[in-house]
Write an enzyme that holds these catalytic residues in place. Structure first.
Site, mmCIF file in Angstrom:
data_model
loop_
_atom_site.group_PDB
_atom_site.id
_atom_site.type_symbol
_atom_site.label_atom_id
_atom_site.label_comp_id
_atom_site.label_asym_id
_atom_site.label_seq_id
_atom_site.Cartn_x
_atom_site.Cartn_y
_atom_site.Cartn_z
ATOM 1 N N LYS A 272 -14.710 5.641 5.889
ATOM 2 C CA LYS A 272 -14.188 7.135 5.376
ATOM 3 C C LYS A 272 -14.790 6.971 3.834
ATOM 4 O O LYS A 272 -14.782 5.536 3.246
ATOM 5 C CB LYS A 272 -12.731 6.327 5.167
ATOM 6 N N ASP A 277 -8.054 8.239 -4.362
ATOM 7 C CA ASP A 277 -7.123 8.727 -3.680
ATOM 8 C C ASP A 277 -6.369 8.749 -4.224
ATOM 9 O O ASP A 277 -5.548 7.781 -4.051
ATOM 10 C CB ASP A 277 -7.068 8.012 -2.192
ATOM 11 N N LYS A 284 1.217 9.667 -5.122
ATOM 12 C CA LYS A 284 1.019 8.143 -5.162
ATOM 13 C C LYS A 284 2.174 7.447 -6.350
ATOM 14 O O LYS A 284 1.488 8.004 -7.542
ATOM 15 C CB LYS A 284 -0.594 7.400 -4.546
ATOM 16 N N ASP A 295 -11.224 3.342 -1.680
ATOM 17 C CA ASP A 295 -10.601 3.990 -1.061
ATOM 18 C C ASP A 295 -11.998 4.712 -0.226
ATOM 19 O O ASP A 295 -11.824 5.588 0.695
ATOM 20 C CB ASP A 295 -9.555 5.616 -1.643
ATOM 21 N N ASP A 354 -0.933 12.262 0.922
ATOM 22 C CA ASP A 354 -1.652 11.326 1.019
ATOM 23 C C ASP A 354 -2.156 11.023 2.324
ATOM 24 O O ASP A 354 -2.684 9.395 2.583
ATOM 25 C CB ASP A 354 -0.422 10.915 0.852
ATOM 26 N N GLU A 356 -5.175 11.787 3.978
ATOM 27 C CA GLU A 356 -5.908 12.093 4.000
ATOM 28 C C GLU A 356 -6.993 11.345 4.460
ATOM 29 O O GLU A 356 -8.413 12.536 5.473
ATOM 30 C CB GLU A 356 -6.533 12.765 2.415
ATOM 31 N N ARG A 358 -7.510 10.647 7.502
ATOM 32 C CA ARG A 358 -7.650 10.758 9.009
ATOM 33 C C ARG A 358 -7.674 12.514 9.108
ATOM 34 O O ARG A 358 -8.084 12.359 10.493
ATOM 35 C CB ARG A 358 -5.673 10.188 9.389
HETATM 36 N N1 BES Z 1 -5.952 5.140 1.580
HETATM 37 C C1 BES Z 1 -4.767 5.060 1.832
HETATM 38 C C2 BES Z 1 -4.119 3.300 2.355
HETATM 39 C C3 BES Z 1 -4.154 2.956 1.541
HETATM 40 C C4 BES Z 1 -3.417 2.410 0.783
HETATM 41 C C5 BES Z 1 -4.953 1.639 1.894
HETATM 42 C C6 BES Z 1 -3.011 0.978 -0.138
HETATM 43 C C7 BES Z 1 -5.474 0.876 0.632
HETATM 44 C C8 BES Z 1 -4.411 0.199 0.322
HETATM 45 C C9 BES Z 1 -4.380 5.931 2.696
HETATM 46 O O1 BES Z 1 -4.732 7.148 2.350
HETATM 47 C C10 BES Z 1 -2.557 6.652 2.581
HETATM 48 O O2 BES Z 1 -2.408 6.669 1.255
HETATM 49 N N2 BES Z 1 -2.395 6.047 3.190
HETATM 50 C C11 BES Z 1 -1.165 6.237 3.428
HETATM 51 C C12 BES Z 1 -0.032 6.807 4.943
HETATM 52 C C13 BES Z 1 1.008 7.135 4.613
HETATM 53 C C14 BES Z 1 1.625 8.744 3.495
HETATM 54 C C15 BES Z 1 1.494 7.876 6.702
HETATM 55 C C16 BES Z 1 -0.039 5.529 3.427
HETATM 56 O O3 BES Z 1 -0.534 4.274 4.278
HETATM 57 O O4 BES Z 1 0.670 4.936 2.670
HETATM 58 ZN ZN ZN Z 2 -7.356 7.158 1.135
HETATM 59 MN MN MN Z 3 -3.952 8.397 1.072
#
Ligand code: BES
Ligand code: ZN
Ligand code: MN
Length: 506
Positions: A272, A277, A284, A295, A354, A356, A358
């Protein structure tokens, strides 16, 4: 990047001629043996004195510094480092001890380390040398390039050389082989740490593509970079959707390494590469948002792993795939409720911008089909939920093939980059059902790491696949002594170890 030059000697430890001679010590063992006994005898029983008084016990990470007098031992200082109990010894204990030794050397301003390796353990000479080399090379790394003056309380000096001492009957050639593997794997991991540490105004998708091209030249990888037009032509709707909100151009980076023979199915590594992000329109919170420069840690690990695979000249075919973009909000950004069409053709209702990672990984996993791969492994900082489920000590591991998952887990144990499997049971799948499209991109709060894995599974069809969620492990505040607060480079060494196993050399 800090460089450590590594060499191996047959000469006795007392003739090492180093600034700091390191003697690892098992907890509770009262008498020095082997090289330590000789050092102790030359120093008039100085080691027995420290141990006998209980000032040094050999507990994990315990240290004592001794100062030989003129002519006693050819070393400016002698360092005892605790390994913990002999029965619990493994590569990770030695990596830690090597890290502790580097921290002491930095504190003392000792540039050259000589390390005596413990004998009579379950680890063979090559694995001992590998672990020691890894611990030292990883510990010597620090991200300094953006400072104009040294950090307050920083090292008095850097460690620039490591001498592995075969004293005790270890096979010199095996030590040399292990040291080379450890050095290359740890340097690759440091590369991953360095790329991750670079902030998103510097480490853009275009920049990562440039790094991939440089690595290609340096190590003989063939590198192809798809720009926006090529990504459009490929039909990568997931990557394009993420890239809609930012001025920064997306890239799809392909690295190919072929030493496995014509027509042999390759191992594909997918990382990834979200260089920042923000969450996009599903923005966020501000707290810790700066960490989202990390990220792209999966991408960094794939770049590191492919360089190490090439440097080690492993007899395999391997491919790295990196979908890379920023995720920002704007007037042109992807919006909640939008439906996109992915590379595979499946439509996705984006209920949260968020989620993104996947979306762009889906396109990369679909693209991977063209290689008819023997296996595909992806690494991604995919879900905050993974850090909630497993904390910072385990990578979340999922997949569609038990043997592949087991082999990844074992490589993780050997490298100290440990994984814990989560189930991709069908029972969770209805959480991704959409009213309007083939699936939606989030499954709600329950089992967020698993539903993300299940989303990817929809696109990893036709080959054995494993997914590593590194959201809890890619960067950390609390780390073992061979690392520093910040990016860890995980799972670079795990991937190298896994490919070495597949190549039949580990
Ligand atoms: N890059 C984030 C995941 C992440 C969060 C990595 C904290 C490291 C620390 C990912 O893109 C994300 O934002 N995932 C969301 C998914 C949700 C919207 C289903 C998340 O984890 O909140
Ligand atoms: Zn992310
Ligand atoms: Mn995200």
């Amino acid at each position: 990047m800090q460089r450590v030059s590594i060499s191996v000697t047959d000469a006795p430890a007392v003739q090492a001629g180093v600034a700091l001679l390191v003697l690892p010590w098992f907890e509770g063992e009262a008498q020095p043996a082997g090289a330590a006994a000789e050092v102790d005898a030359r120093m008039g029983g100085a080691i027995r004195a420290v141990v006998g008084r209980g000032d040094f016990t050999g507990r994990n990470d315990d240290v004592a510094v001794l100062y030989p007098r003129e002519g006693e031992v050819q070393a400016e200082r002698v360092l005892l480092v605790g390994l913990g109990p002999r029965q619990q010894f493994d590569a990770e204990r030695l990596r830690r001890a090597a890290g502790v030794a580097v921290r002491q050397a930095q504190r003392l301003g000792a540039p050259g380390l000589g390390v005596v390796l413990p004998v009579g353990t379950g680890l063979d000479a090559a694995r001992l040398a590998q672990a020691a080399a890894e611990g030292v090379v990883l510990a010597a790394w620090e991200f300094r390039e953006l400072r104009t003056r040294p950090r307050e309380g920083g090292p008095r000096g850097d460690v620039s050389s490591l001498l592995l001492i075969a004293d005790g009957g270890l096979d010199r050639a095996a030590l040399e082989r292990g040291a080379r593997v450890g050095e290359i794997a740890a340097r690759a991991e440091n590369l991953a740490r360095e790329l991750a540490a670079r902030p998103s105004n510097l480490a853009t998708p275009t920049y990562l593509a440039g790094v991939a091209e440089e690595l290609g030249h340096a190590h003989g990888l063939s590198v192809t970079v798809l720009d926006r037009a090529a990504i459009e032509a490929e039909g990568m709707g997931g990557l394009l959707a993420v890239a809609r909100g930012t001025q920064e151009e997306p890239r799809f980076i392909i690295l190919e390494y072929s030493r496995g023979g014509e027509g042999v199915a390759p191992l594909v590594l997918v990382g990834k590469g979200v260089t920042f992000d923000s969450g996009g329109i599903s923005l966020k919170p501000a707290q810790n948002m700066e960490d989202m420069k990390y990220d792209m840690s999966g991408a960094a690990a794939v770049l590191g792993a492919l360089s190490a695979i090439a440097e080690l000249e492993l007899p395999v075919n391997a491919v790295g795939l990196i979908p890379s973009s920023e995720n920002l909000p704007s007037g042109t950004a992807l919006k909640p409720g939008d439906v996109i069409r992915t590379h595979l053709g499946k439509t996705v209702e984006v209920v949260n911008t968020d989620a993104e990672g996947r979306l762009l990984l889906a396109d990369a996993l679909s693209y991977a089909r063209r290689y008819r791969p023997a296996a595909v492994v992806d690494a991604a900082t995919l879900t905050g939920a993974c850090a909630i489920a497993l904390g910072h000590h385990a990578i979340g591991l999922m997949g569609n093939d038990d043997a592949l998952v087991a082999s990844i887990r074992e490589a993780g144990e050997r490298t100290g980059e440990r994984c814990w499997q989560l189930p991709l049971w069908d029972e969770y799948r209805p959480q991704l059902d959409s009213e309007v499209a083939d699936l939606k991109n989030t499954g709600g709060r329950p089992a967020g790491t698993i539903t993300a894995g299940l989303f990817l599974k929809e696109f990893a069809s036709d080959y054995p696949w494993a997914h590593l969620d590194i959201a809890g492990t890619a960067y950390r505040d609390e780390v073992p002594p061979y690392l520093r607060k910040g990016p860890t480079g995980v799972p670079t060494r795990l991937l190298v170890e896994w490919v070495r196993t597949r190549a039949g050399v580990a």
